[in-house]
Design a protein around this motif. Structure first.
Motif, short mmCIF file in Angstrom:
data_model
loop_
_atom_site.label_atom_id
_atom_site.label_comp_id
_atom_site.label_asym_id
_atom_site.label_seq_id
_atom_site.Cartn_x
_atom_site.Cartn_y
_atom_site.Cartn_z
N ALA A 1 0.89 -1.10 0.08
CA ALA A 1 0.11 0.15 0.15
C ALA A 1 0.84 1.18 0.03
O ALA A 1 1.98 1.23 0.78
CB ALA A 1 -0.99 -0.03 1.09
N VAL A 2 0.68 2.25 -0.80
CA VAL A 2 1.36 3.49 -0.81
C VAL A 2 1.04 4.44 0.01
O VAL A 2 -0.39 4.80 -0.08
CB VAL A 2 1.39 4.02 -2.48
N ALA A 3 1.74 5.08 0.77
CA ALA A 3 1.42 6.24 1.58
C ALA A 3 2.42 7.29 1.05
O ALA A 3 3.46 7.42 1.29
CB ALA A 3 1.61 6.00 3.04
N ARG A 4 1.55 8.41 0.60
CA ARG A 4 2.20 9.52 -0.05
C ARG A 4 2.86 10.48 1.17
O ARG A 4 1.81 10.75 1.96
CB ARG A 4 1.29 10.29 -0.91
N VAL A 5 3.94 10.80 1.03
CA VAL A 5 4.43 11.85 2.24
C VAL A 5 4.14 13.31 1.82
O VAL A 5 4.09 14.05 2.67
CB VAL A 5 5.85 11.62 2.57
N ARG A 6 4.11 13.57 0.63
CA ARG A 6 3.77 14.83 0.03
C ARG A 6 2.40 15.12 -0.20
O ARG A 6 1.76 15.18 -1.34
CB ARG A 6 4.45 15.27 -1.33
N GLY A 7 1.46 15.06 1.09
CA GLY A 7 0.00 15.05 1.07
C GLY A 7 -0.39 14.92 2.34
O GLY A 7 0.48 14.55 3.49
N PRO A 8 -1.50 15.27 2.84
CA PRO A 8 -2.10 15.29 4.33
C PRO A 8 -2.41 13.75 4.91
O PRO A 8 -2.33 12.92 4.05
CB PRO A 8 -3.42 15.96 4.24
N ASN A 9 -2.13 13.80 6.13
CA ASN A 9 -2.48 12.35 6.52
C ASN A 9 -4.08 12.31 6.65
O ASN A 9 -4.90 13.34 7.15
CB ASN A 9 -2.07 12.07 8.05
N ALA A 10 -4.57 11.33 6.28
CA ALA A 10 -5.92 10.99 6.22
C ALA A 10 -6.67 11.00 7.34
O ALA A 10 -7.95 11.24 7.47
CB ALA A 10 -6.24 9.76 5.32
N CYS A 11 -6.02 10.58 8.63
CA CYS A 11 -6.85 10.37 9.86
C CYS A 11 -6.01 11.18 10.83
O CYS A 11 -4.73 10.89 10.87
CB CYS A 11 -6.99 8.79 10.09
N VAL B 1 -2.34 10.05 13.19
CA VAL B 1 -1.74 9.05 12.70
C VAL B 1 -1.15 9.17 11.49
O VAL B 1 -1.89 9.95 10.73
CB VAL B 1 -2.60 7.79 12.96
N SER B 2 -0.18 8.56 11.17
CA SER B 2 0.45 8.88 9.66
C SER B 2 -0.30 7.67 8.85
O SER B 2 -0.79 6.86 9.42
CB SER B 2 2.07 8.49 9.83
N ASN B 3 -0.05 8.18 7.53
CA ASN B 3 -0.63 7.42 6.43
C ASN B 3 0.12 5.87 6.26
O ASN B 3 -0.55 4.98 5.97
CB ASN B 3 -0.54 8.08 5.03
N MET B 4 1.57 5.94 6.86
CA MET B 4 2.10 4.93 6.99
C MET B 4 1.57 3.51 7.73
O MET B 4 1.30 2.59 7.42
CB MET B 4 3.65 5.07 7.05
#
Length: 334
Positions: free
Chosen positions: A49-59, A62-65
């Motif tokens: 699964a891809v977590a883009r760091v140049r973008g907001p965290n969705a929740c 907690v980080s997208n990763m």
């Protein structure tokens, strides 16, 4: 009694555990070859699964990763990670903030400055992939200038390997195959056994209107890339782009396997945010086509992370609840 279910006996005995059932500690202790073997032995049941760091965290908070890992990803890929300027939105800052960082923190959350790639790897308990983009002359006009910060140079590949990336993905759309193969050969020579080298052409950047989908990648190009040292070749998943039928994608996968590499089929055309039935259909078709890995990319609602429920749906579709819930439940201390 066999106390280790990951250690087959008899003529099926192998050196490495399956990634499918390995604990986070075991996975993080795998070197590149053991990780490749663990993926191969998982028989098409590996999810990135891809977590883009140049973008907001969705929740918030907690980080997208962490979100990707929590919903069942075996590997976390960092989208648009800049090895010269690391930051991880959703994690607390470890360093003094710049003025712009303070403003952004007021809008949503901390930028996660001061973390290292190795710390992220330990935090989520997953191998980390990071992408480098194109050669110096292979950027489409519409590609954003910020991609150039992570161009696929030998120096940037070495930096990623030194920072702890398990998989270095070279993404390219327009470079000539021989030029691209030379660059991958140089990168593989530089990083050696410290990281897996992958090549990715998961979508078309608007280019599919100018040629037939089957021309996106050819068996000849696949063979050239594999000879140059590409260990994983990443292509569109079934049904994600016009004309990517099971038969076409299956022919690419067969060429990848014949060349000795692993296949990674990407959902990277904003279907990451589709309904779960669509994700399941892509998953079934891609597994039938022979995928070793299926990647769900970073566009859920914003370009930051896939819909977490779609990571879950993808996982259940290709490996069932048993393996899905185990991956989700494993403590990173195990």
């Amino acid at each position: 009694m066999n106390e280790n279910p990951d250690a087959p006996v008899g003529r099926f005995a192998l050196q490495s555990p399956r990634l499918l059932t390995a604990t986070p500690r075991a996975i993080l202790n795998m070197g590149p070859q053991a990780l490749l073997d663990g993926i191969r032995m998982s028989e098409g049941r590996t999810i990135t699964a891809v977590a883009r760091v140049r973008g907001p965290n969705a929740c918030d908070g907690v980080s997208n990763m962490e979100l990707c890992a929590a919903f069942g990803a075996d590997i976390v890929a960092l989208g648009l990670y800049d090895p010269h300027n690391p930051y991880f939105p959703g994690l607390p800052n470890k360093v003094q903030l710049e003025p712009d960082d303070t403003i952004l923190a007021q809008v949503q959350a901390d930028l996660g400055r001061g973390w290292t790639l190795r710390e992220i790897r330990e935090l989520v308990g997953r191998p980390i992939a990071a992408a480098l983009y194109g050669t110096e002359t292979s950027f489409p006009d519409q590609m954003e200038a910020s991609f150039v910060k992570a161009v696929a140079t030998v120096e940037n590949a070495r930096l990623l390997a030194d920072q702890g990336a398990d998989i270095i993905q070279v993404m390219d759309w327009l470079a000539e195959p021989d030029v691209l193969a030379d660059r991958i050969r140089d990168i593989k020579r530089e990083v050696g056994d410290h990281a897996i080298v992958a090549f990715a052409r998961p979508n078309g950047w608007g280019l599919f209107g100018s040629f037939a989908p089957r021309e996106a990648i050819t068996p000849t190009e696949i063979a050239t890339l594999a000879r140059a040292g590409t260990q994983i070749i990443e292509i569109p998943a079934v049904g994600t782009l016009p004309g990517t039928t099971p038969e076409l994608v299956g022919s690419w996968v067969s060429a990848i396997h014949e060349a000795g590499s692993l296949s990674n089929l990407w959902i990277a055309s904003s279907q990451e945010g589709a309904d779960t039935d669509t994700i399941r259909a892509i998953a079934w078709g891609s597994k039938q086509a022979g995928a070793d890995i299926i990647t769900i990319s970073d566009v859920g609602l914003t370009e930051s992370v896939p819909d977490p429920e779609n990571i879950l749906a993808l996982s259940i579709a290709i490996r069932g609840r048993r393996h899905t819930y185990r991956r989700m439940a494993f403590s990173t201390h195990r």
